[in-house]
Scaffold this motif. Structure first.
Motif: not given
Length: 210
Positions: A66-67, A79-81, A60-61, A53-54, A57
């Motif tokens: 958005p994730l 991961v502050n999704a 994607l950033d 996920a990290r 993300k």
């Protein structure tokens, strides 16, 4: 309530990527028009899921995409999704918002019409209509909604509808016409020889649904 302005929603896992790099498939899909990505890893440890996920993300950033994390609130928060997607056997939406009030995009899978009358609806940002058509990538579902099911759900709620379940370029237009706001895709992009082209073709059907 945060709006759900997305059209093409990719649900990705390492298993779905046909032996290719998950990050490569995701980037190709985003370049083809995917505007939101959900990471679904049912078989990884929490630590491995969080690491994937990290990495996803961070990628994607760079595209401002958005994730959303499937099911695991600890991973999403770590991961502050942008959001979390839960089903009927997962943490209820009310509990998600209590534990993670900053969650921007909280999706909930709809398997029964009765869910639309639940108190959980006030905590949900969008609904996953699952599955529209039965699919081998998700076998633990209850109702195959079909086009008539989407029409029925649309008539009962204004909450954005994300249609998932055997979605592809051949049926995306009809599903949007039936009332879905967004198309969620797994195999038709993740397993495609050219994920970018596959995404472009599906997005074209979504945008030309009239």
């Amino acid at each position: 309530m945060h709006p759900f302005p997305f059209k093409l929603y990719l649900v990705i896992s390492e298993e779905a990527c046909a032996g290719r790099s998950l990050l490569w498939v995701a980037e190709q899909a985003v370049r083809g028009g995917v505007d939101v990505v959900q990471l679904r890893e049912k078989h990884k440890t929490t630590a491995a899921f969080t690491e994937t996920a990290r990495q996803l993300k961070a990628l994607l950033d760079t595209y401002n995409v958005p994730l959303i994390i499937n099911d695991k609130i600890k991973v999403a928060m770590a991961v502050n999704a942008a959001g979390l997607h839960v089903g009927n056997n997962d943490l209820p939406p009310k509990e998600v918002k209590r534990l993670w009030p900053e969650c921007q995009h909280l999706g909930w899978s709809v398997e029964y019409l009765e869910q639309l009358d639940s108190e959980q609806m006030q905590y949900v940002n969008h609904l996953g209509v699952s599955p529209v058509f039965n699919t081998v990538t998700k076998t633990d579902t209850v109702t195959e909604w079909g086009l008539s099911g989407i029409e029925k759900i649309r008539s009962l709620t204004d909450v954005p509808l994300v249609a998932i379940g055997n979605m592809n370029a051949a049926n995306a237009r009809a599903v949007i016409k039936a009332g879905a706001d967004c198309i969620a895709v797994v195999s038709a992009i993740c397993a495609a020889a050219d994920p970018k082209l596959a995404a472009m073709e599906i997005l074209k059907q979504i945008e030309n649904h009239d």
